[in-house]
Design an enzyme around this catalytic site. Sequence first.
Site, PDB file in Angstrom:
ATOM      1  N   HIS A  96      32.733  43.793  24.281  1.00  0.00           N
ATOM      2  CA  HIS A  96      32.666  45.174  24.780  1.00  0.00           C
ATOM      3  C   HIS A  96      33.979  45.621  25.406  1.00  0.00           C
ATOM      4  O   HIS A  96      34.030  46.669  26.034  1.00  0.00           O
ATOM      5  CB  HIS A  96      31.547  45.314  25.819  1.00  0.00           C
ATOM      6  CG  HIS A  96      30.181  45.133  25.228  1.00  0.00           C
ATOM      7  ND1 HIS A  96      29.053  45.017  25.982  1.00  0.00           N
ATOM      8  CD2 HIS A  96      29.770  45.035  23.934  1.00  0.00           C
ATOM      9  CE1 HIS A  96      28.001  44.860  25.209  1.00  0.00           C
ATOM     10  NE2 HIS A  96      28.409  44.865  23.947  1.00  0.00           N
ATOM     11  N   ILE A 100      36.823  49.557  28.555  1.00  0.00           N
ATOM     12  CA  ILE A 100      35.577  48.810  28.713  1.00  0.00           C
ATOM     13  C   ILE A 100      34.405  49.680  28.290  1.00  0.00           C
ATOM     14  O   ILE A 100      34.315  50.851  28.685  1.00  0.00           O
ATOM     15  CB  ILE A 100      35.366  48.392  30.178  1.00  0.00           C
ATOM     16  CG1 ILE A 100      36.592  47.655  30.704  1.00  0.00           C
ATOM     17  CG2 ILE A 100      34.119  47.528  30.326  1.00  0.00           C
ATOM     18  CD1 ILE A 100      36.658  47.577  32.198  1.00  0.00           C
ATOM     19  N   CYS A 101      33.532  49.100  27.466  1.00  0.00           N
ATOM     20  CA  CYS A 101      32.330  49.822  27.062  1.00  0.00           C
ATOM     21  C   CYS A 101      31.173  49.283  27.893  1.00  0.00           C
ATOM     22  O   CYS A 101      30.619  48.236  27.604  1.00  0.00           O
ATOM     23  CB  CYS A 101      32.080  49.593  25.570  1.00  0.00           C
ATOM     24  SG  CYS A 101      30.505  50.246  25.017  1.00  0.00           S
ATOM     25  N   LEU A 102      30.898  49.983  29.005  1.00  0.00           N
ATOM     26  CA  LEU A 102      29.825  49.533  29.901  1.00  0.00           C
ATOM     27  C   LEU A 102      29.113  50.778  30.411  1.00  0.00           C
ATOM     28  O   LEU A 102      29.759  51.689  30.935  1.00  0.00           O
ATOM     29  CB  LEU A 102      30.436  48.738  31.067  1.00  0.00           C
ATOM     30  CG  LEU A 102      29.470  48.215  32.126  1.00  0.00           C
ATOM     31  CD1 LEU A 102      28.533  47.178  31.533  1.00  0.00           C
ATOM     32  CD2 LEU A 102      30.236  47.611  33.298  1.00  0.00           C
ATOM     33  N   PHE A 149      30.591  56.515  24.061  1.00  0.00           N
ATOM     34  CA  PHE A 149      30.181  55.171  23.660  1.00  0.00           C
ATOM     35  C   PHE A 149      28.717  55.201  23.261  1.00  0.00           C
ATOM     36  O   PHE A 149      27.931  56.004  23.755  1.00  0.00           O
ATOM     37  CB  PHE A 149      30.340  54.184  24.824  1.00  0.00           C
ATOM     38  CG  PHE A 149      31.770  53.847  25.111  1.00  0.00           C
ATOM     39  CD1 PHE A 149      32.510  53.129  24.189  1.00  0.00           C
ATOM     40  CD2 PHE A 149      32.367  54.234  26.298  1.00  0.00           C
ATOM     41  CE1 PHE A 149      33.828  52.799  24.461  1.00  0.00           C
ATOM     42  CE2 PHE A 149      33.669  53.920  26.565  1.00  0.00           C
ATOM     43  CZ  PHE A 149      34.417  53.202  25.648  1.00  0.00           C
TER      44      PHE A 149
END
Lengths: 154, 446
Positions: free
Chosen positions: A86, A93-95, A147
């Site tokens: 991620h 950051i893909c959160l 995202f």
Amino acid sequence: MPAQFAAKRLGKELQKISNSLPPGIELVSANNLEEWLLDIQVLDNNPLYQNEKYRLKFRFGSSYPIEPPEVIFVKVPDRPIPMHPHIYSNGIICLDLLGTGWSPVQNVESVCMSLQSMLTGNTKDERPPGDEEFVRANRLRPKDIEFYYHDNDV
Amino acid sequence: MPNASQGGPSIIELDYQSLEYIEAVDDTLICPVCKTPFYSPITTPCGHTFCTGCINRALETQRTCPIDRQPINKNRDYRRLPLIIKDQLDRLKVRCPNKGCDHVCSRENLKGHYERRCEFTPVACPEPLCSRLVARRDASPTKGCLHKSVTCEHCHKLVAIAELSIHHDNDCDANEVECPDCKANVVRHRLEKHKSESCPEQQIQCRWHSGGCRVADKRRIVQVHEESGCIFEAVSRLLDQRAEDRTIINDLTSRLANLEAARGRRREDRERRERRTESTLLSTVLPNPASPTSTETPNEPMFPSALSVPHAADTFAWGSPEDYMLARFERLETQMEELRKEMRDMDAHQALTFLHHTTRIGDQIAELASKVGVLNMHTTWLMNMQRQSHAQQRAGSTAGPPSSGLSHASDSSGSRAGSSSSDIRVRHPGGSRRNSDGRGDTLTRL
């Protein structure tokens, strides 16, 4: 007025994290109330991240903490971008916590701890799918990227 | 923000989120959004508490509780906050946010201090055309607008009145002047101070002149004299010491006099109170239902003396006659309370005794009633026997001699009944039963 609200809240947070931070999290610099640098490291013996520190850059908008801060990993000597499905190789950051899952009760410390545990729980030594393309083409700020939080396993 | 439209000295609204708290505040009283102790908090339907401002701000972007993400209704049906939390918040000790003011008070009282009493609170400048703020103590029409610039008399620069003294000390170009006596350069408006405290060319007396030293010359000469040891130094020091001792002695003497006076007064009071309590007790104990005011009678003579204007000697230890009167009233109240307590004790005692006696009497009555019941039974049984034997005799006399068994039975019953039933035998059976019933009733009624 909202900018003042953000400043007061950040002042409080800075006061707190200057005094104490959980293990594995260090404050590197916070010279103003717009951009802070923190180092995190994974404490257990996950072979992917052992003996490494990673640098996080927080950028706060005027509507913090109502809006999430922009949080990315930055690459400097001794501070690589951690390998994670991620985390793009440019540090983005893909959160969901940093996007739609944000809540004003979160703070710098809780974000760092979430990222720590995100790394701790990972076993895959890989980048997100389409990483190269994304890194080459992306000119957007992290908060403007839509995202799709598809993967809840890691 | 200054609000000039309202007229009068307006002030900046108190900012609760940047207050300095004196003691560490418990984490449970900290708003999770602004991380400061709750200000005007509310509780969501899901049970989480936030400052009103914080939750409203958060709901503008997301209509859910920031903690558990449960939806929060548009009409904001917040719960009432428990008063205990409000009390806890009100009691937090805070420092007045004004620069120069060190006042510490509970948060509840801060608003009053800040808005009405603090002399450092920024208020609108008394000059209507000036939009700036000035500390309340400097805001008077006689002082005028302190933001107006004046020309510095020495360097001819424009300086705001409020900053004039800083200007003189630091950035005035012509702020130095030559002392006419010692030719040293000093800050201009400190010249007088320089002359009286440090200029070596000034004419002064030896600092031990109170001890009798007659030396008086220029400061530098006098200083040499002092440093080489003035013989009057010891005398002077001794005199100073004595003067100091004397003030202490005077102080102690007056305090001792006060204490003695107070002690005497207390003893008198105690004696008076004891006498009064005795008489009060006597009248309370005496059972005198005809005069319900009997308990108040001994109090009556007290009131006129308490209400009369107290003597100056009586009020000596109190700040004012009012304090003295209040003290007297407090004492009276205590006495009343004591009496009330005694009355209550007595009441309880009486009730207990009464209950004790009545229970015993009740027991005896019940016992008697049961005895009467037994007697009643016996009588009825005997009456029945009597009636049966009569009937048998009558049957025997009409139908020939009775059988031996039956006649024996009637004989034995007659002998068993004995003399007690002999009087009943002559009466009518029904009448005797009624009689015995009636007797039972009167006994029970006892």
